[in-house]
Design an enzyme around this catalytic site. Structure first.
Site, PDB file in Angstrom:
ATOM      1  N   GLY A  11      16.636  33.201   0.236  1.00 38.89           N
ATOM      2  CA  GLY A  11      15.874  34.209   0.982  1.00 38.89           C
ATOM      3  C   GLY A  11      14.714  33.601   1.740  1.00 38.89           C
ATOM      4  CB  THR A  13      15.906  34.005   6.788  1.00 37.58           C
ATOM      5  OG1 THR A  13      16.300  35.034   5.874  1.00 37.58           O
ATOM      6  CG2 THR A  13      16.946  32.906   6.804  1.00 37.58           C
ATOM      7  CE1 TYR A 153      14.473  45.671  -5.442  1.00 37.99           C
ATOM      8  CE2 TYR A 153      12.535  46.914  -6.121  1.00 37.99           C
ATOM      9  CZ  TYR A 153      13.104  45.742  -5.642  1.00 37.99           C
ATOM     10  OH  TYR A 153      12.312  44.644  -5.379  1.00 37.99           O
ATOM     11  N   GLY A 184       3.864  43.607  -6.862  1.00 40.80           N
ATOM     12  CA  GLY A 184       3.885  45.014  -6.458  1.00 40.80           C
ATOM     13  C   GLY A 184       4.192  45.065  -4.970  1.00 40.80           C
TER      14      GLY A 184
HETATM   15  P1  NDP Z   1      12.514  40.351   2.967  1.00 39.53           P
HETATM   16  O1  NDP Z   1      13.447  41.438   3.345  1.00 39.53           O
HETATM   17  O2  NDP Z   1      11.440  39.985   3.902  1.00 39.53           O
HETATM   18  O3  NDP Z   1      13.338  39.042   2.581  1.00 39.53           O
HETATM   19  C1  NDP Z   1      14.528  39.109   1.835  1.00 39.53           C
HETATM   20  C2  NDP Z   1      15.211  37.758   1.881  1.00 39.53           C
HETATM   21  O4  NDP Z   1      16.400  37.809   1.057  1.00 39.53           O
HETATM   22  C3  NDP Z   1      15.663  37.385   3.296  1.00 39.53           C
HETATM   23  O5  NDP Z   1      15.359  36.031   3.530  1.00 39.53           O
HETATM   24  C4  NDP Z   1      17.158  37.598   3.264  1.00 39.53           C
HETATM   25  O6  NDP Z   1      17.789  36.639   4.098  1.00 39.53           O
HETATM   26  C5  NDP Z   1      17.494  37.306   1.799  1.00 39.53           C
HETATM   27  N1  NDP Z   1      18.726  37.996   1.401  1.00 39.53           N
HETATM   28  C6  NDP Z   1      18.918  39.329   1.290  1.00 39.53           C
HETATM   29  N2  NDP Z   1      20.189  39.595   0.970  1.00 39.53           N
HETATM   30  C7  NDP Z   1      20.827  38.397   0.874  1.00 39.53           C
HETATM   31  C8  NDP Z   1      22.152  38.008   0.590  1.00 39.53           C
HETATM   32  N3  NDP Z   1      23.115  38.910   0.338  1.00 39.53           N
HETATM   33  N4  NDP Z   1      22.458  36.689   0.568  1.00 39.53           N
HETATM   34  C9  NDP Z   1      21.504  35.765   0.821  1.00 39.53           C
HETATM   35  N5  NDP Z   1      20.225  36.067   1.104  1.00 39.53           N
HETATM   36  C10 NDP Z   1      19.890  37.365   1.133  1.00 39.53           C
HETATM   37  O7  NDP Z   1      11.882  40.802   1.560  1.00 39.53           O
HETATM   38  P2  NDP Z   1      10.805  40.123   0.575  1.00 39.53           P
HETATM   39  O8  NDP Z   1      10.386  38.810   1.050  1.00 39.53           O
HETATM   40  O9  NDP Z   1       9.794  41.136   0.303  1.00 39.53           O
HETATM   41  O10 NDP Z   1      11.722  39.997  -0.731  1.00 39.53           O
HETATM   42  C11 NDP Z   1      11.904  38.784  -1.434  1.00 39.53           C
HETATM   43  C12 NDP Z   1      12.060  39.101  -2.913  1.00 39.53           C
HETATM   44  O11 NDP Z   1      10.858  39.690  -3.398  1.00 39.53           O
HETATM   45  C13 NDP Z   1      13.182  40.086  -3.233  1.00 39.53           C
HETATM   46  O12 NDP Z   1      13.841  39.658  -4.403  1.00 39.53           O
HETATM   47  C14 NDP Z   1      12.434  41.395  -3.492  1.00 39.53           C
HETATM   48  O13 NDP Z   1      13.129  42.259  -4.348  1.00 39.53           O
HETATM   49  C15 NDP Z   1      11.174  40.854  -4.137  1.00 39.53           C
HETATM   50  N6  NDP Z   1      10.029  41.748  -4.129  1.00 39.53           N
HETATM   51  C16 NDP Z   1       9.550  42.251  -2.941  1.00 39.53           C
HETATM   52  C17 NDP Z   1       8.456  43.104  -2.970  1.00 39.53           C
HETATM   53  C18 NDP Z   1       7.908  43.753  -1.734  1.00 39.53           C
HETATM   54  O14 NDP Z   1       7.168  44.769  -1.855  1.00 39.53           O
HETATM   55  N7  NDP Z   1       8.184  43.233  -0.546  1.00 39.53           N
HETATM   56  C19 NDP Z   1       7.774  43.421  -4.229  1.00 39.53           C
HETATM   57  C20 NDP Z   1       8.393  42.860  -5.393  1.00 39.53           C
HETATM   58  C21 NDP Z   1       9.450  42.031  -5.335  1.00 39.53           C
HETATM   59  P3  NDP Z   1      19.041  36.913   5.066  1.00 39.53           P
HETATM   60  O15 NDP Z   1      18.969  38.344   5.493  1.00 39.53           O
HETATM   61  O16 NDP Z   1      18.877  35.913   6.162  1.00 39.53           O
HETATM   62  O17 NDP Z   1      20.207  36.608   4.196  1.00 39.53           O
HETATM   63  C1  8X3 Z   2       9.133  45.925  -4.518  1.00 41.60           C
HETATM   64  C2  8X3 Z   2       8.036  46.800  -4.977  1.00 41.60           C
HETATM   65  O1  8X3 Z   2       7.363  49.195  -5.534  1.00 41.60           O
HETATM   66  O2  8X3 Z   2       8.871  48.869  -3.667  1.00 41.60           O
HETATM   67  O3  8X3 Z   2       9.823  45.359  -5.580  1.00 41.60           O
HETATM   68  O4  8X3 Z   2       9.656  48.605  -5.910  1.00 41.60           O
HETATM   69  S1  8X3 Z   2       8.515  48.442  -5.020  1.00 41.60           S
END
Ligand code: NDP
Ligand code: 8X3
Length: 251
Positions: A11, A13, A153, A184
């Site tokens: 992830g 990107t 989720y 969060g």
């Molecule tokens: P983004 O949507 O900005 O990034 C998600 C990343 O995951 C992208 O780089 C995407 O790359 C990659 N990805 C998604 N699906 C796939 C797949 N099937 N195969 C390979 N790569 C995949 O979100 P975040 O940076 O916020 O999320 C990163 C992590 O943090 C996640 O696990 C999310 O659950 C977690 N998180 C996020 C929070 C938030 O509030 N933002 C809070 C808590 C946790 P591409 O599309 O190029 O494949």
């Molecule tokens: C991302 C935080 O609150 O959208 O994991 O589930 S929340």
């Protein structure tokens, strides 16, 4: 002896993964950046190659054959992976359980849970063999509690925390560190994905200062740079305005 560490980040990107790649690159960590969007991998590789050695792997974590093929294709200089950042993941939809879509449920369980397992399975054997390594799994506050419409989720992130705890126990004899970082609300593309491009995604981060991807990246970097005898097991981080999944002080 070469002291340069190599990290594989899924992830990379976007959001947290991309910010982590940038901070790792600034600290000279050799990088394997992963994702599905080739043009973003290419742009990030170009940017970071000014700072460190970078290669990229394009694969969908849902596809176990692609995962093993991609990781198995790494050139010799990238085969020794010291640090695995299991970050790829997203929420898909925000619906009451009675209204949720099967496709969204499949996506979350297949990406957030099974994808993390496939990537780990492809890398753990080299860590057990060397008796060293650090796995950082990006969980969520949604793995600590359940909120309305968060059902699947939250289940996927509870699973990430359970898997992290299981890894820590099973890999303990091998001296491998295993960390869960549980953020969060972080302002990334996360809500655009969750709401499938609906403008309401922007509302999620309005009226308060959400965490930024760099905030989590700095914490990840802190976790992987502790002395050999120090392992951060599990860390929950909120923006100051947030007290739990449903309590957010907004203007
Ligand atoms: P983004 O949507 O900005 O990034 C998600 C990343 O995951 C992208 O780089 C995407 O790359 C990659 N990805 C998604 N699906 C796939 C797949 N099937 N195969 C390979 N790569 C995949 O979100 P975040 O940076 O916020 O999320 C990163 C992590 O943090 C996640 O696990 C999310 O659950 C977690 N998180 C996020 C929070 C938030 O509030 N933002 C809070 C808590 C946790 P591409 O599309 O190029 O494949
Ligand atoms: C991302 C935080 O609150 O959208 O994991 O589930 S929340």
């Amino acid at each position: 002896m070469n002291n340069t560490k190599t990290a594989l980040i899924t992830g990379a990107t976007s959001g947290i993964g991309q910010a982590t790649a940038r901070i790792f690159a600034r600290h000279g960590i050799q990088l394997i950046i992963c994702g599905r969007r080739q043009e973003r991998l290419d742009a990030l590789s170009k940017e970071l190659s000014e700072l460190t050695t970078v290669t990229s792997l394009k694969f969908d974590v849902r596809d176990k054959y692609e995962v093993f093929k991609a990781i198995g294709s790494l050139s010799t200089s990238f085969q020794h992976i010291d640090i695995l950042i299991n970050n790829a993941g997203n929420a898909h939809g925000l619906d009451f359980i009675q209204d949720g879509s099967l496709e969204d449920w499949d996506a979350m369980m297949d990406i957030n849970v099974k994808g993390l397992l496939y990537v780990s399975k492809a890398i753990i054997p080299q860590m057990t063999k060397r008796q060293s390594g650090h796995i950082v799994n990006i969980g969520s506050s949604a793995g600590k509690e359940v909120y309305p419409k968060g059902n699947v989720y939250c289940a996927s992130k509870h699973a990430v925390i359970a898997i992290t705890d299981g890894m820590r126990i099973d890999l303990n004899p091998f001296g491998i560190k295993v960390t869960a970082i549980n953020p969060g609300l972080v302002e990334t593309e996360f809500s655009e994905v969750r709401f499938k491009g609906d403008p309401k995604a922007k509302q999620v981060y309005k009226g308060y200062k959400a965490l930024q991807a760099i905030d989590i990246a700095e914490i990840i970097h802190f976790a992987i740079t502790r002395p050999a005898h120090v392992a951060i097991a599990d860390l929950l981080v909120f923006p100051t305005a947030q007290a739990n999944s449903i309590t957010v002080k907004k203007n």
